[in-house]
Design an enzyme around this catalytic site. Structure first.
Site, PDB file in Angstrom:
ATOM      1  N   GLU A   1     -39.660  53.646  28.715  1.00  0.00           N
ATOM      2  CA  GLU A   1     -39.270  53.405  27.112  1.00  0.00           C
ATOM      3  C   GLU A   1     -39.698  54.704  26.405  1.00  0.00           C
ATOM      4  OE1 GLU A   1     -39.509  48.624  26.941  1.00  0.00           O
ATOM      5  OE2 GLU A   1     -40.733  49.879  25.693  1.00  0.00           O
TER       6      GLU A   1
ATOM      7  N   ASP B   1     -45.647  49.976  14.476  1.00  0.00           N
ATOM      8  CA  ASP B   1     -46.240  50.957  15.300  1.00  0.00           C
ATOM      9  C   ASP B   1     -47.852  50.905  15.005  1.00  0.00           C
ATOM     10  OD1 ASP B   1     -44.222  51.728  16.832  1.00  0.00           O
ATOM     11  OD2 ASP B   1     -43.862  53.360  15.864  1.00  0.00           O
TER      12      ASP B   1
END
Length: 265
Positions: A49, A60
């Protein structure tokens, strides 16, 4: 069968977890990123990924967010990522997936994204902030080029909603182990097995678990019925590279006997 599903089912046939590293594009720098991608690919990654940087990465954790801001300042863009992949299209064995927020993809244009991504050898896209209700036109644009829009489910996803995703999903399902942001965690949350078991009832696709993994040892606490088919790790890898180590060194912990699926009595 979609190529990403094939990659994971091949690992399952070998009685091991499929290994899916995540790395922010352009990190730790432009040249080192491509070296790291090559090392991940040649040392056991089944799927990779690639993080598309964005200025407001709400899901995140601090490690990946810092990497994203750094590469943005270095001039990394979605266009440069796709061009770099296109130039290396026949180099990688692993399946390639782009993971990023909706905004950069919208700015690029989805039909153009789908076409350029296919030409670059990309097989899947993950968009954490794209809800099911808004995903249909984007999913169809990608599917027309053979690219899977990977579904994400987590602790707060009901079985009813999982079944909606199951009707349109391809490749694999990304199971988020905990609510919150990405990042390394020292232990697996107690509810992880229940999330996997619930998803297993709704999806026929392989289940890939992420958000917090750094070692296969963490999976040992899960009952066999609650273990994923693939493991995604990102923050641990980014942190490891930031400290000056190589992707090859990081992947060594997943090689050999430790990479075998854990069968509990």
């Amino acid at each position: 069968m979609h190529i990403l599903e094939e990659k994971i089912r091949q690992a399952m046939a070998e009685d091991r977890y499929a290994v899916i590293p995540f790395l922010t594009a352009g990190f730790p720098d432009k040249d080192a990123f491509w070296r790291a991608l090559g090392e991940l690919d040649s040392h056991g990654a089944d799927i990779i990924e690639i993080g598309v940087p964005f200025s407001d990465p709400v899901a995140d954790g601090p490690v990946v967010e810092s990497a994203s801001r750094q590469v943005l300042s270095d001039g990394i863009t979605l266009a440069s990522i796709l061009e770099g992949l296109r130039l290396r299209k026949d180099y990688f064995r692993a399946g390639m997936v782009l993971m990023g927020y909706l905004n950069p993809f919208l700015q690029y244009g989805f039909e153009k994204l789908a076409k350029d991504a296919r030409e670059a050898g990309v097989s899947g896209v993950i968009i954490p902030d794209l809800p099911y209700e808004e995903a249909a036109p984007y999913r169809e644009a990608l599917k027309a080029e053979g690219i899977a829009l990977i579904s994400l489910v987590g602790p707060n996803t009901s079985e009813e909603r999982m079944k909606l995703y199951a009707g349109v999903s391809e490749g694999y399902v990304y199971v988020i182990s905990v609510l919150g942001t990405t990042g390394e965690r020292s232990a697996v949350a107690p509810r992880v097995a229940e999330i996997v078991e619930r998803a297993r009832k709704c999806f026929d696709l392989p289940l890939a678990m992420g958000f917090g993994f750094s070692s296969p040892d963490q999976l040992g606490v899960l009952p066999e019925s609650g273990q994923p088919d693939a493991v995604v790790f990102g923050s641990a890898l980014v942190h490891f590279l930031r400290d000056g180590h190589s992707a090859e060194e990081f992947m060594q912990r997943w090689e050999g006997a430790k990479s075998r699926r854990i069968h509990n009595a």
